[in-house]
Design a protein around this motif. Structure first.
Motif, PDB file in Angstrom:
ATOM      1  N   ALA A 191     -18.562  21.918 -17.242  1.00  0.00           N
ATOM      2  CA  ALA A 191     -18.968  21.717 -18.516  1.00  0.00           C
ATOM      3  C   ALA A 191     -19.734  23.280 -18.475  1.00  0.00           C
ATOM      4  CB  ALA A 191     -19.790  20.827 -19.027  1.00  0.00           C
ATOM      5  N   GLU A 192     -20.626  23.333 -17.882  1.00  0.00           N
ATOM      6  CA  GLU A 192     -21.314  25.241 -17.377  1.00  0.00           C
ATOM      7  C   GLU A 192     -19.790  26.129 -17.413  1.00  0.00           C
ATOM      8  OE1 GLU A 192     -24.715  26.750 -15.036  1.00  0.00           O
ATOM      9  OE2 GLU A 192     -24.141  24.743 -14.546  1.00  0.00           O
ATOM     10  N   VAL A 193     -19.496  25.472 -16.155  1.00  0.00           N
ATOM     11  CA  VAL A 193     -18.415  26.477 -16.279  1.00  0.00           C
ATOM     12  C   VAL A 193     -17.035  26.754 -17.620  1.00  0.00           C
ATOM     13  CG1 VAL A 193     -16.775  27.448 -14.395  1.00  0.00           C
ATOM     14  CG2 VAL A 193     -18.879  27.002 -13.995  1.00  0.00           C
ATOM     15  N   MET A 194     -17.182  25.880 -18.324  1.00  0.00           N
ATOM     16  CA  MET A 194     -16.164  25.680 -18.946  1.00  0.00           C
ATOM     17  C   MET A 194     -16.546  26.964 -20.258  1.00  0.00           C
ATOM     18  SD  MET A 194     -14.613  22.468 -21.145  1.00  0.00           S
ATOM     19  CE  MET A 194     -12.855  22.331 -20.032  1.00  0.00           C
ATOM     20  N   ARG A 249     -18.936  15.931 -43.116  1.00  0.00           N
ATOM     21  CA  ARG A 249     -17.726  15.905 -42.001  1.00  0.00           C
ATOM     22  C   ARG A 249     -18.638  15.838 -40.685  1.00  0.00           C
ATOM     23  NH1 ARG A 249     -14.083  13.734 -44.456  1.00  0.00           N
ATOM     24  NH2 ARG A 249     -12.795  14.931 -42.910  1.00  0.00           N
ATOM     25  N   VAL A 250     -18.361  15.412 -39.647  1.00  0.00           N
ATOM     26  CA  VAL A 250     -17.935  15.475 -38.057  1.00  0.00           C
ATOM     27  C   VAL A 250     -17.566  17.005 -37.448  1.00  0.00           C
ATOM     28  CG1 VAL A 250     -18.400  14.090 -35.947  1.00  0.00           C
ATOM     29  CG2 VAL A 250     -18.781  13.733 -38.036  1.00  0.00           C
ATOM     30  N   MET A 251     -18.163  17.392 -37.267  1.00  0.00           N
ATOM     31  CA  MET A 251     -17.680  18.960 -36.909  1.00  0.00           C
ATOM     32  C   MET A 251     -18.353  19.213 -34.812  1.00  0.00           C
ATOM     33  SD  MET A 251     -15.549  19.789 -39.306  1.00  0.00           S
ATOM     34  CE  MET A 251     -15.130  21.782 -39.470  1.00  0.00           C
ATOM     35  N   VAL A 252     -17.270  19.078 -34.291  1.00  0.00           N
ATOM     36  CA  VAL A 252     -16.994  19.845 -32.667  1.00  0.00           C
ATOM     37  C   VAL A 252     -16.309  20.469 -32.704  1.00  0.00           C
ATOM     38  CG1 VAL A 252     -17.524  16.594 -32.400  1.00  0.00           C
ATOM     39  CG2 VAL A 252     -15.642  18.114 -32.393  1.00  0.00           C
ATOM     40  N   ASP A 253     -17.145  21.656 -31.147  1.00  0.00           N
ATOM     41  CA  ASP A 253     -16.729  22.661 -31.181  1.00  0.00           C
ATOM     42  C   ASP A 253     -16.025  22.451 -29.900  1.00  0.00           C
ATOM     43  OD1 ASP A 253     -18.360  24.354 -32.822  1.00  0.00           O
ATOM     44  OD2 ASP A 253     -19.814  24.829 -31.674  1.00  0.00           O
ATOM     45  N   GLN A 254     -14.700  22.849 -30.003  1.00  0.00           N
ATOM     46  CA  GLN A 254     -13.999  22.227 -28.362  1.00  0.00           C
ATOM     47  C   GLN A 254     -13.394  23.338 -27.834  1.00  0.00           C
ATOM     48  OE1 GLN A 254     -11.204  19.634 -30.463  1.00  0.00           O
ATOM     49  NE2 GLN A 254     -12.746  17.701 -29.630  1.00  0.00           N
ATOM     50  N   VAL A 255     -13.064  23.165 -26.631  1.00  0.00           N
ATOM     51  CA  VAL A 255     -12.005  24.101 -25.531  1.00  0.00           C
ATOM     52  C   VAL A 255     -11.144  24.219 -25.192  1.00  0.00           C
ATOM     53  CG1 VAL A 255     -12.509  25.302 -23.770  1.00  0.00           C
ATOM     54  CG2 VAL A 255     -14.729  24.587 -24.782  1.00  0.00           C
ATOM     55  N   ARG A 256     -10.375  24.356 -24.858  1.00  0.00           N
ATOM     56  CA  ARG A 256      -9.011  23.935 -24.591  1.00  0.00           C
ATOM     57  C   ARG A 256      -8.949  24.887 -23.062  1.00  0.00           C
ATOM     58  NH1 ARG A 256      -2.935  26.185 -25.467  1.00  0.00           N
ATOM     59  NH2 ARG A 256      -2.003  25.419 -23.973  1.00  0.00           N
ATOM     60  N   ALA A 257      -9.089  24.108 -21.982  1.00  0.00           N
ATOM     61  CA  ALA A 257      -9.157  24.987 -20.771  1.00  0.00           C
ATOM     62  C   ALA A 257      -7.979  24.182 -19.522  1.00  0.00           C
ATOM     63  CB  ALA A 257     -10.278  24.304 -20.000  1.00  0.00           C
ATOM     64  N   ILE A 292     -12.316  33.420 -22.731  1.00  0.00           N
ATOM     65  CA  ILE A 292     -11.078  33.445 -22.552  1.00  0.00           C
ATOM     66  C   ILE A 292     -10.027  33.867 -22.154  1.00  0.00           C
ATOM     67  CG2 ILE A 292      -8.937  33.236 -24.158  1.00  0.00           C
ATOM     68  CD1 ILE A 292     -11.223  32.386 -26.842  1.00  0.00           C
ATOM     69  N   GLY A 293      -8.931  33.345 -21.433  1.00  0.00           N
ATOM     70  CA  GLY A 293      -8.450  34.525 -20.709  1.00  0.00           C
ATOM     71  C   GLY A 293      -8.997  34.746 -19.317  1.00  0.00           C
ATOM     72  N   GLU A 300      -9.361  28.478 -16.088  1.00  0.00           N
ATOM     73  CA  GLU A 300      -9.292  29.562 -17.247  1.00  0.00           C
ATOM     74  C   GLU A 300      -9.144  28.782 -18.144  1.00  0.00           C
ATOM     75  OE1 GLU A 300      -5.646  32.492 -18.503  1.00  0.00           O
ATOM     76  OE2 GLU A 300      -5.328  30.851 -17.039  1.00  0.00           O
ATOM     77  N   VAL A 301     -10.470  29.358 -18.942  1.00  0.00           N
ATOM     78  CA  VAL A 301     -10.143  28.982 -20.838  1.00  0.00           C
ATOM     79  C   VAL A 301      -9.782  29.144 -21.833  1.00  0.00           C
ATOM     80  CG1 VAL A 301     -11.507  29.021 -23.223  1.00  0.00           C
ATOM     81  CG2 VAL A 301     -12.982  28.303 -20.694  1.00  0.00           C
ATOM     82  N   LEU A 302      -8.290  29.248 -22.195  1.00  0.00           N
ATOM     83  CA  LEU A 302      -6.930  29.217 -22.735  1.00  0.00           C
ATOM     84  C   LEU A 302      -7.470  29.346 -24.819  1.00  0.00           C
ATOM     85  CD1 LEU A 302      -4.979  26.571 -21.849  1.00  0.00           C
ATOM     86  CD2 LEU A 302      -5.369  29.427 -20.913  1.00  0.00           C
ATOM     87  N   GLU A 303      -8.873  28.406 -25.786  1.00  0.00           N
ATOM     88  CA  GLU A 303      -8.848  28.563 -26.388  1.00  0.00           C
ATOM     89  C   GLU A 303     -10.687  27.928 -26.721  1.00  0.00           C
ATOM     90  OE1 GLU A 303      -5.888  27.843 -29.578  1.00  0.00           O
ATOM     91  OE2 GLU A 303      -4.369  27.401 -27.312  1.00  0.00           O
ATOM     92  N   HIS A 304     -10.751  28.377 -27.984  1.00  0.00           N
ATOM     93  CA  HIS A 304     -11.749  27.978 -28.935  1.00  0.00           C
ATOM     94  C   HIS A 304     -11.811  26.856 -29.909  1.00  0.00           C
ATOM     95  CE1 HIS A 304     -14.695  29.059 -26.104  1.00  0.00           C
ATOM     96  NE2 HIS A 304     -14.746  29.630 -26.178  1.00  0.00           N
TER      97      HIS A 304
END
Length: 445
Positions: A372-375, A298-306, A380-381, A397-401
């Motif tokens: 990307a560095e700040v993100m 499986r191809v898993m990636v870490d994502q951020v919602r900001a 979170i929050g 502002e980072v909302l979720e990972h």
């Protein structure tokens, strides 16, 4: 390794190395001063193909064709086509190249030195060289580095033009994508490795209806015991009529293409630990357990919602003023004002502003390094301090990972590339024909 055959760019740049004095002499005329003057092989709209270009390319093509014949066994060799035929083909290629370069120039397509150096660095790396070592390596094969760079630049320009005019316009229908995914799934299934075990409740092919019913009841009872948690291997030793009973019913590791036809449809739809429903065969009733499988990566990636607010600089608003304006906006949000409302009103990233500054779930590497560095470092929050990227000044502002399974997305992307590749050559030929038909071309040979 020969530079002439080691890369796409080298094959193009090597043209200078094979310039033939005899051919060139036939394509130039003596001026009144006794100085050789170049001739025109073809006029192409606002440009032209020189006879010296044609002679250089002819020499390369003839040399390559000759080398190809020499590498064949003597009985398979054949004479080269007449030089007039080769010349006509080479001139057509040069005319088409000139047509494309002129179109690219009209569209403003350019290749800067930085991009060109990256491409040439990649070529040098494949040869085990650095970019700085490449000119000397080319010189050893009598290839002019300046001409090599210019040929490479032109081909990169044409590649970008083809991306714009051809590849990006190739349509992929949902049906084509579905069929490609089905083929890919079948192909992958055949390459997967499956570790399976099997229980057979034997029933004669000539059994009476009563015996068939009894066998069906027995296999159903075994399945119930498996589902209740009893060990499949022990039940196989006790009840299976298969030759593998004493091995706990194990059939070992099998590729998808090597699975018994009877079991393949069921097994390829199962997950490790699953047990099939009873499968009837000519020898009785079967249960199959998938113990494990390999190859399903499986191809898993870490994502951020900001979400962010962007303020750009201009002649009136300099960096200091933009930063101070964002500090004020940040204070408003910390004071209780709604982030989304403010982003909609003031953010100059018009796409995300429409969603209240929300960028959705993205991989941090999708953004420029400063962003990307700040993100990645922001909790979170928490609202960031103003920071600068090439696009302007931001607060973020980072909302979720989340960890996202990108396997299906990757498969669709791979299928899209495959479908475009099958259509590209035909579309490219039609595109080139249109460009040529629309151009003014006057051959002077």
């Amino acid at each position: 390794m020969s530079l002439r055959t080691s890369s796409f760019f080298a094959a193009l740049g090597a043209a200078a190395a094979f310039a033939c004095a005899d051919v060139q002499a036939q394509t130039r005329e003596l001026g009144s001063s006794g100085v050789l003057l170049d001739g025109v092989a073809a006029l192409v709209d606002e440009g032209m193909v020189l006879k010296s270009e044609l002679a250089t390319r002819m020499s390369l093509v003839v040399d390559n064709l000759t080398q190809q014949q020499e590498q064949l066994p003597a009985e398979q060799r054949s004479p080269l086509p007449p030089l007039s035929v080769i010349e006509s083909q080479v001139l057509e290629q040069l005319v088409l190249k000139e047509v494309q370069l002129q179109r690219a120039d009209r569209l403003g397509i350019e290749i800067g030195d930085d991009f060109l150096n990256e491409a040439l660095s990649s070529v040098a790396d494949q040869l085990g060289l650095t970019l700085e070592q490449l000119p000397e390596a080319l010189a050893q094969e009598n290839i002019d580095y300046a001409m090599y760079r210019e040929d490479s630049r032109q081909d990169l320009i044409i590649n970008q033009l083809e991306q714009r005019d051809v590849i990006s316009r190739i349509a992929i229908t949902p049906r084509e994508l579905e069929q490609c995914l089905q083929r890919a799934e079948a192909s992958l299934t055949n390459e997967f490795l499956y570790n399976i075990s099997h229980i057979l409740v034997g029933v004669s092919s000539a059994a009476s209806p009563e015996n068939l019913a009894a066998g069906q009841r027995e296999v159903s009872e075994i399945l119930t015991r498996v589902e209740a948690g009893e060990d499949f291997g022990q039940l196989a030793v006790t009840y299976s009529d298969s030759p593998t009973a004493l091995e706990g019913g194990s059939l070992g590791w099998r590729r998808g293409s090597e699975l018994p036809t009877l079991f393949s449809d069921a097994v390829t739809q199962m997950q490790p630990g699953d047990v099939s429903e009873p499968i009837q065969s000519g020898s009785g009733f079967n249960l199959v357990r998938l113990n494990n499988m390999r190859g399903d990566q499986r191809v898993m990636v870490d994502q951020v919602r900001a979400r962010h607010v962007l303020i750009t600089t201009n002649e009136v608003l300099d960096d200091d003023a933009a930063m101070q304006r964002l500090r004020g906006i940040r204070d408003q949000i910390l004071g209780g004002d709604d982030f989304s409302t403010i982003a909609l009103a003031v953010s100059e990233d018009t796409v995300s502003a429409a969603d209240g500054g929300d960028l959705g779930f993205m991989e941090p590497d999708s953004f420029v390094p400063e962003f990307a560095e700040v993100m990645t470092s922001l909790p979170i929050g928490e609202l960031s301090e103003p920071f600068q990227t090439r696009f302007g000044w931001h607060i973020l502002e980072v909302l979720e990972h989340r960890s996202y399974d990108q396997t299906d997305d990757v498969k669709e992307q791979q299928c899209a590339v495959e479908i475009r590749a099958t259509k590209t050559e035909e579309e490219k030929q039609m595109w080139l024909r249109r460009l040529r038909d629309q151009a003014f071309i006057d051959t002077r040979l």
